[in-house]
Scaffold this motif. Structure first.
Motif, PDB file in Angstrom:
ATOM      1  N   PRO A   1      39.515 -28.054  19.277  1.00 49.18           N
ATOM      2  CA  PRO A   1      38.926 -26.067  19.219  1.00 49.18           C
ATOM      3  C   PRO A   1      38.295 -27.173  17.980  1.00 49.18           C
ATOM      4  O   PRO A   1      39.006 -27.345  17.044  1.00 49.18           O
ATOM      5  N   SER A   2      37.597 -25.754  17.403  1.00 49.02           N
ATOM      6  CA  SER A   2      36.833 -25.737  16.574  1.00 49.02           C
ATOM      7  C   SER A   2      38.642 -24.372  15.911  1.00 49.02           C
ATOM      8  O   SER A   2      39.656 -24.097  15.994  1.00 49.02           O
ATOM      9  N   ASP A   3      38.354 -24.930  14.185  1.00 47.34           N
ATOM     10  CA  ASP A   3      39.036 -24.019  13.471  1.00 47.34           C
ATOM     11  C   ASP A   3      39.041 -22.514  13.036  1.00 47.34           C
ATOM     12  O   ASP A   3      40.303 -22.015  13.317  1.00 47.34           O
ATOM     13  N   GLU A   4      37.567 -21.838  13.959  1.00 45.99           N
ATOM     14  CA  GLU A   4      37.315 -20.155  13.546  1.00 45.99           C
ATOM     15  C   GLU A   4      38.311 -20.194  15.339  1.00 45.99           C
ATOM     16  O   GLU A   4      39.330 -19.473  15.228  1.00 45.99           O
ATOM     17  N   LEU A   5      38.494 -20.690  16.689  1.00 45.65           N
ATOM     18  CA  LEU A   5      39.188 -20.250  17.587  1.00 45.65           C
ATOM     19  C   LEU A   5      40.653 -21.349  17.650  1.00 45.65           C
ATOM     20  O   LEU A   5      41.006 -19.329  17.709  1.00 45.65           O
ATOM     21  N   LYS A   6      41.193 -20.903  16.265  1.00 44.43           N
ATOM     22  CA  LYS A   6      42.259 -21.718  16.422  1.00 44.43           C
ATOM     23  C   LYS A   6      42.935 -20.104  15.533  1.00 44.43           C
ATOM     24  O   LYS A   6      44.042 -20.127  15.881  1.00 44.43           O
ATOM     25  N   GLU A   7      41.675 -19.549  14.018  1.00 49.62           N
ATOM     26  CA  GLU A   7      42.583 -18.961  13.751  1.00 49.62           C
ATOM     27  C   GLU A   7      42.338 -17.933  14.779  1.00 49.62           C
ATOM     28  O   GLU A   7      43.266 -16.991  14.666  1.00 49.62           O
ATOM     29  N   ASN A   8      41.398 -17.391  15.563  1.00 50.73           N
ATOM     30  CA  ASN A   8      41.852 -16.163  15.845  1.00 50.73           C
ATOM     31  C   ASN A   8      42.343 -16.130  17.473  1.00 50.73           C
ATOM     32  O   ASN A   8      43.306 -14.895  17.730  1.00 50.73           O
ATOM     33  N   LEU A   9      43.086 -17.353  17.607  1.00 47.91           N
ATOM     34  CA  LEU A   9      43.875 -17.166  18.856  1.00 47.91           C
ATOM     35  C   LEU A   9      45.205 -17.084  18.334  1.00 47.91           C
ATOM     36  O   LEU A   9      46.741 -16.622  18.948  1.00 47.91           O
TER      37      LEU A   9
END
Length: 457
Positions: A221-229
């Motif tokens: 998972p990308s950092d953007e995906l982790k941040e959004n989740l």
């Protein structure tokens, strides 16, 4: 005034009859006893009786006319008073009766202060004529006139005050009934909101857990995906906390017991799940144990069963529960048929009870049952109907859309509340949401559902 047309005009007729009596008796007293010419006596009597009739519409001008005519009559008779014949003066019997009627009507129509001022002027005029001016020989009538005038004013003011008090009581009763209905509606909506808390909280909790688990289901998972989740999970947790805080205020008026648990400062909402259709069997068994004969029938006409939303299942359970509770309270010993029909568009509920077989005790409930059913159905786009049956029982039917929204292609859903009268003559209620437009056949009085029978369903 009385509600009947004839009785409504009865007081006016009495006043007109008394005015005619004043007109008939005045000339005799002024002409024969007072020595006035007949034409002047008729003119004075006509003015006195006219003042009585005028008081029905214009009480203040009528009082001025009656007072002025009384002074004129007393002055006209003054020089004709003789010691050998004691005549009543300054008030004649007919003039005094007419003036008392005028004072009474005046006190009924105007404020108390104006009536008291009119009484004071009447007393002053009587005092000036009899006490200050006087005459050679006469039969004094001033004291009687003053006393009777005071009685007329007090009686009129009392009747006016009673009428105003009754009118104010009627207004307050209307306002109280409207406020009670509004408060009942808000209480029922608050209760529904409290029950839906668990449903909404469950979904918010699932969103939070899914957002927390989602990064581990992806290989890289990308950092953007982790941040959004992470943001989704944080927002879900904050919304859940706010929801619990708001529902804590709604659950109980006691700030020390926000969730109505009887434990001051507990700060935790009940953990038990809200009931669904799976618990209807247990509800029916509990009702049977309370003394009712209950038959539960379930029918499914769907080609492909699909789950209902949690709000629909909760509302269906509560509607059946409330209908069974009403049968227990208002129809003890009756037979109850509960029908649950699953159709492609939603869920149809029917609870029909026969007439009571035991004496019905007065209910101490707050009368929220039908109101709660209506609110639950309207919230989901459905409708509820409650009517009496031909056999003296009661029938509650409800339709709840499958997804909690009203079907767009259903022209049979009425859009306005309808009040009907059952066969027994008692008022029934058809409670429906303001949704689809009304068709002509919807205005007909709904017939009762198939009877349940008197002993067996």
């Amino acid at each position: 005034m009385p509600p009947s047309v004839w009785l409504r005009w009865l007081p006016h007729g009495i006043v007109w009859l008394l005015a005619v009596g004043v007109l008939a008796g005045g000339p005799e007293q002024l002409h024969a006893s007072g020595g006035l010419a007949l034409r002047y006596a008729l003119l004075i009597a006509l003015c006195q009786s006219g003042a009585v009739a005028l008081a029905l519409w214009r009480p203040v001008p009528a009082w001025w006319l009656s007072t002025a005519v009384t002074v004129v009559a007393a002055v006209a008779v003054h020089d004709r008073l003789r010691a050998d014949f004691m005549r009543p003066w300054p008030w004649t019997a007919a003039g005094l009766i007419g003036h008392l009627l005028v004072l009474l009507l005046l006190a009924l129509r105007v404020r108390v202060r104006v009536a008291v001022e009119a009484l004071a002027v009447t007393v002053l005029v009587t005092y000036v004529l009899e006490g200050v001016w006087g005459a050679v020989a006469y039969q004094p009538t001033g004291v009687v006139a003053v006393v009777l005038s005071a009685v007329a004013v007090v009686l009129g003011a009392a009747l006016r005050g009673r009428r105003e008090a009754r009118a104010e009581l009627g207004r307050q009763t209307t306002l109280t009934a409207e406020e009670r209905a509004r408060r009942t509606l808000l209480e029922e909506r608050s209760r529904i909101a409290r029950e839906l808390h668990d449903v909404v909280a469950h979904h918010m909790s699932v969103i939070s857990i899914q957002a927390q688990v989602a990064p581990y289901l992806t290989a890289d998972p990308s950092d953007e995906l982790k941040e959004n989740l992470a943001g989704i999970r944080q927002n879900a947790l904050e919304a859940l906390a706010e929801l619990r805080r708001v529902l804590g205020v709604l659950r109980s008026p006691n700030p020390e017991d926000p969730y109505g648990l009887g434990e001051p400062g507990a700060g935790a909402a009940p953990r038990g799940p809200q009931p669904t259709l799976d618990r209807l069997d247990a509800l029916v068994e509990n009702t049977r144990a309370a003394g009712l004969t209950v038959v539960l029938e379930t029918e499914d006409t769907r080609t492909r069963p699909r789950p209902y939303s949690p709000g629909v299942e909760l509302s269906a359970y509560r509607i059946v529960q409330e209908a069974l509770s009403n049968a227990l309270r208002h129809a003890p010993g009756s037979t109850v048929r509960v029908e649950i029909t699953h159709i492609p568009d939603g869920l149809h509920l029917s609870v029909v009870n026969s007439r009571p077989q035991q004496p019905v005790t007065p209910s101490t409930g707050a009368g929220h049952g039908l109101l709660g059913m209506r609110e639950r159905a309207a919230m989901l786009g459905g409708h509820v109907t409650a009517v009496r049956t031909l056999h003296g029982g009661f029938a509650v039917t409800a339709f709840l859309p499958r997804d909690g929204t009203a079907p767009l292609a259903d022209p049979g859903l009425p859009g306005l509340p309808v009040a009907t009268t059952g066969p027994a003559g008692a008022p029934d209620f058809v409670l429906e949401p303001p949704a689809a437009p009304r068709t002509p056949q919807d205005t007909a009085v709904p017939g009762p559902p198939p009877p349940t029978g008197e002993q067996t369903p």
